[in-house]
Each structure stands twice: as structure tokens, then as C-alpha cells.
Write an enzyme that holds these catalytic residues in place. Structure first.
Site, PDB file in Angstrom:
ATOM      1  N   GLY A 127       0.845  -1.193   0.000  1.00 28.80           N
ATOM      2  CA  GLY A 127       0.000   0.000   0.000  1.00 28.80           C
ATOM      3  C   GLY A 127       0.873   1.232   0.000  1.00 28.80           C
ATOM      4  O   GLY A 127       2.024   1.184   0.420  1.00 28.80           O
ATOM      5  N   ASP A 182      -8.906   8.075  15.166  1.00 27.62           N
ATOM      6  CA  ASP A 182      -9.220   7.697  13.781  1.00 27.62           C
ATOM      7  C   ASP A 182      -9.661   6.233  13.713  1.00 27.62           C
ATOM      8  O   ASP A 182      -9.153   5.449  12.917  1.00 27.62           O
ATOM      9  CB  ASP A 182      -8.004   7.925  12.881  1.00 27.62           C
ATOM     10  CG  ASP A 182      -8.373   7.923  11.386  1.00 27.62           C
ATOM     11  OD1 ASP A 182      -9.558   8.173  11.073  1.00 27.62           O
ATOM     12  OD2 ASP A 182      -7.482   7.689  10.556  1.00 27.62           O
ATOM     13  N   LYS A 229       6.910  -0.511   6.982  1.00 24.99           N
ATOM     14  CA  LYS A 229       6.224   0.751   6.715  1.00 24.99           C
ATOM     15  C   LYS A 229       7.260   1.865   6.632  1.00 24.99           C
ATOM     16  O   LYS A 229       8.063   2.040   7.564  1.00 24.99           O
ATOM     17  CB  LYS A 229       5.217   1.033   7.835  1.00 24.99           C
ATOM     18  CG  LYS A 229       4.282   2.198   7.579  1.00 24.99           C
ATOM     19  CD  LYS A 229       3.204   2.248   8.648  1.00 24.99           C
ATOM     20  CE  LYS A 229       2.194   3.351   8.385  1.00 24.99           C
ATOM     21  NZ  LYS A 229       1.124   3.368   9.393  1.00 24.99           N
ATOM     22  N   GLY A 253       0.742   5.888   0.040  1.00 20.19           N
ATOM     23  CA  GLY A 253      -0.007   7.135   0.149  1.00 20.19           C
ATOM     24  C   GLY A 253       0.913   8.292  -0.164  1.00 20.19           C
ATOM     25  O   GLY A 253       2.015   8.104  -0.685  1.00 20.19           O
ATOM     26  N   GLY A 254       0.481   9.481   0.182  1.00 25.68           N
ATOM     27  CA  GLY A 254       1.246  10.669  -0.153  1.00 25.68           C
ATOM     28  C   GLY A 254       2.615  10.729   0.493  1.00 25.68           C
ATOM     29  O   GLY A 254       3.576  11.203  -0.100  1.00 25.68           O
ATOM     30  N   GLY A 280       4.119   7.947   2.307  1.00 27.70           N
ATOM     31  CA  GLY A 280       4.791   6.696   2.622  1.00 27.70           C
ATOM     32  C   GLY A 280       4.351   5.505   1.807  1.00 27.70           C
ATOM     33  O   GLY A 280       3.393   5.570   1.034  1.00 27.70           O
TER      34      GLY A 280
END
Length: 359
Positions: A59, A171, A79, A61-62, A64
Site C-alpha cells: 500500500g 481515527d 512501513k 499514500g502521499g 509513505g
């Protein structure tokens, strides 16, 4: 175990990283040249010379990317996040506290460190698909009541464990929970992960930190608490409110504001769920869910939730519906069903072929 080159505070500030990059190169560094994340087939070498070869991307994202890797014979998740933007120091602190307390619903923290000025990394337990993806892949995007209630209990216990080690998530959502892997003998356990917005809510004396009043938005619009919409400081009660929205969605397959993107409109829908829209919100869910919502809404900022009382209400549902005997998760049943169908179909063809030959 790795380190953050001295102290966690060095990980976050953009200015510090820019200066570090400038010192390393002897001049100004462009945005394109700093904060370079690793890519597939790169190798991370830790301070104690442990090596992690980065395989496929799990996976990104912006800021990582999460990679598949190996620690000896065990598959692990690595990660990585951009050095100047990373919040992985929070993740490390949460996992350290959870591991120290032997929490059941948290990944093992295997290693961590940084490669200045490019990225920081954390090596942890590899998990299966998250609950959002698992539900989306089911035919009617809905878990059975058996699976939904078991997920509700385990995810609630995960929240309880997080709170007991002194943190709140801010979250809570299905995308931050996932089952473990069969190869690790953890397929029956639901794990909480991703603590980028987590915050310590108690001081050194274990007293609840006073509310800071208005702090701005935190969380995910669909699952954010009413206090989050009001930009107020969040506490344990807010994690549980988000958890409850998740529970209803897992049970029903939807919540009234699922397709609403405007945050103000979502807030109004959540407010209506306490009044004229309560029946619609709790349509076709067990009656105990209404009691759960009332218990959560009655909590004050400082109050310690009665997790056992909430779990007892879900157990009550399971007893009423006689759900105790069923052990498989819905996604496991899906796999077994597909396998059986394929084998049976193949066997039938084989038998017909043999019958034709024998004529």
C-alpha cells in the site's frame, strides 16, 4: 532494535530535515532530491546490520509506502514514510507501550529506524486485508451478524487496550483493523493498526489531560465523532463513538451518511441519528445497539468507558441469536466455499468423462 538517531522530535520538523539535507550535500537540495522513499528490491540495513529486502508494495499514500519483506522465514510489513513528514514516531511509541503490556490486538514492533534525510521505517507483523476491504468484497457488502458481532467485540477490546496503555486513536475506522495471518496462527485475532493521529491522553501520573477545547478536525469524516465535527479535543468516548458507527455499518452494510461527502451534512446526519433519524440509523440492527449508543453518548470527556458493559450487550445479541457455535469469519467461509465448489465441479466432470469412456 533501531533508533531515531537520538530523539523522536528530529523526525517531524520540515526545517530540520531541509537543513540536514543541505548539510549532507553541501548546498541547497531541491524538493525532488530529498525525502526519497525506498522502492521495490531496495534493501534496508538497520543499525545492528539486520537486512530487510523490500518486495512487493502492499500500500502507499502521499507520504509513505508499505512493503512486504521477510525476517528470516517470517513475512513482515515494512512501513516507510518521508523523513520530513513522518508520524511513525507515534506508531513506535504506541506499539512499544502495547507490546510492553502484552496487548493481544496489536502488531509486534520488530524494528525501526531512519535513513536521513530520506525516510523512516518500522518493521511489524504482517496482517491480512483490512475490514473495509473484506466487507466490500462480500456479495452484498455486509457481514453476517455472527461475524459483525465478533468483529465488534474484538475491535472494542482493541480500543480498550489502546486506552489502557494511555493513548487514544482519534481515527477509529474499519480500514484500521485487520485479521492476522493463518501462517502466524493469528487468523482469529483482529488487530488495530495505523496510529498516525494517536495522542497520549494521560499525564505521567495517569491523570486525564484536561480538554484543550477547540483544536481543529481530527479523523475520518464518515466515522468522526460529533465532537470531532465541532473541532473539540477528543477523548476515549470519541474513539467509542467512531467504533459504534463502524459496528452499525458492519452489521447493516451501510449507514445513512455513507454517500455524503460534505462534512457539515454528515454532522447533521449524525445529530439526526440521536433524534428523528435514530430509527433509520439503527434500522434492522439488534435492539441492544440502541442501548450501546445511549451509553456512549452519556460519557463525559474524562470518563472511563465501561467496556465490559458494552461487550455484554453484544454478547447478549449473540446469545439471543444462538451464534456461539459458528467459528469461521465470513471471508474464510467465502474461500472454503469457492474451493469446495471448484473441486466438486472438477470431480463431476471427471466422473462424467469416465462414465463416457466406460460406455
Amino acid at each position: 532494535m533501531g533508533s531515531w538517531d537520538g530523539h523522536f522530535a528530529a523526525v517531524a520538523p520540515v526545517g530540520v530535515v531541509s537543513m540536514a539535507a543541505e548539510n549532507a550535500t553541501g548546498g541547497a537540495v531541491s524538493g525532488a532530491e530529498k525525502d526519497r522513499l525506498p522502492v521495490e528490491k531496495d534493501e534496508i540495513v538497520t543499525e545492528n546490520q539486520k537486512k530487510y529486502k523490500l518486495q512487493s508494495i502492499l500500500g502507499d499514500g502521499g507520504y509513505g509506502t508499505v512493503f512486504l519483506s521477510h525476517d528470516k522465514e517470517t513475512r513482515v510489513a515494512v512501513k516507510t514514510e518521508k523523513y520530513s513528514r513522518s508520524m511513525l514516531h507515534i506508531e513506535v511509541n504506541v506499539l512499544k507501550a502495547a507490546n510492553l503490556a502484552s496487548c493481544k490486538h496489536f502488531c509486534d514492533l520488530m524494528d525501526y529506524g531512519s535513513k536521513k534525510p530520506d525516510y523512516v521505517y518500522v518493521v511489524m507483523t504482517l496482517l491480512g486485508k483490512d475490514l473495509h476491504k473484506l466487507r466490500s468484497e462480500l456479495p452484498d457488502r455486509k457481514f453476517s451478524l455472527n461475524t459483525a458481532t465478533k468483529l465488534g467485540i474484538q475491535s472494542l477490546r482493541a480500543c480498550e487496550e489502546l486506552h489502557k496503555v494511555g493513548y487514544i486513536s482519534r481515527d477509529i475506522k474499519p480500514g484500521n483493523f485487520a485479521p492476522g495471518l493463518k501462517e502466524n496462527k493469528q487468523a482469529k485475532i483482529i488487530f488495530m493498526y495505523d496510529f498516525g493521529l494517536a495522542r497520549k491522553y494521560i499525564d505521567r501520573n495517569n491523570n486525564v489531560l484536561p480538554s484543550r477545547k477547540e483544536i481543529g478536525w481530527r479523523g475520518t469524516t464518515r466515522y468522526g465523532s460529533l465532537n470531532a465535527h465541532l473541532r473539540l479535543d477528543l477523548g476515549r468516548r470519541d474513539d467509542l463513538e467512531s467504533w459504534f458507527y463502524m459496528l452499525v455499518e458492519m452489521t447493516r452494510g451501510t449507514i445513512p451518511w455513507r454517500l455524503v461527502t460534505d462534512r457539515t451534512a454528515v454532522q447533521k446526519a449524525k445529530e439526526a441519528a440521536r433524534g428523528s433519524g435514530r430509527q433509520q440509523f439503527l434500522f434492522e440492527v439488534p435492539s441492544q445497539y440502541d442501548k450501546i449508543l445511549s451509553l456512549i453518548d452519556a460519557l463525559s470527556f474524562e470518563a472511563t468507558p465501561d467496556y465490559n458493559a458494552l461487550c455484554k450487550l453484544i454478547e447478549e445479541v449473540r446469545e439471543e441469536k444462538q451464534l456461539r457455535e459458528k467459528e469461521c469469519w465470513d471471508w474464510e467461509e467465502e474461500t472454503v466455499s469457492t474451493t469446495v465448489t471448484t473441486v466438486t465441479s472438477y470431480s463431476d466432470k471427471e466422473l462424467r468423462a469416465k462414465a463416457e469412456k466406460s460406455k
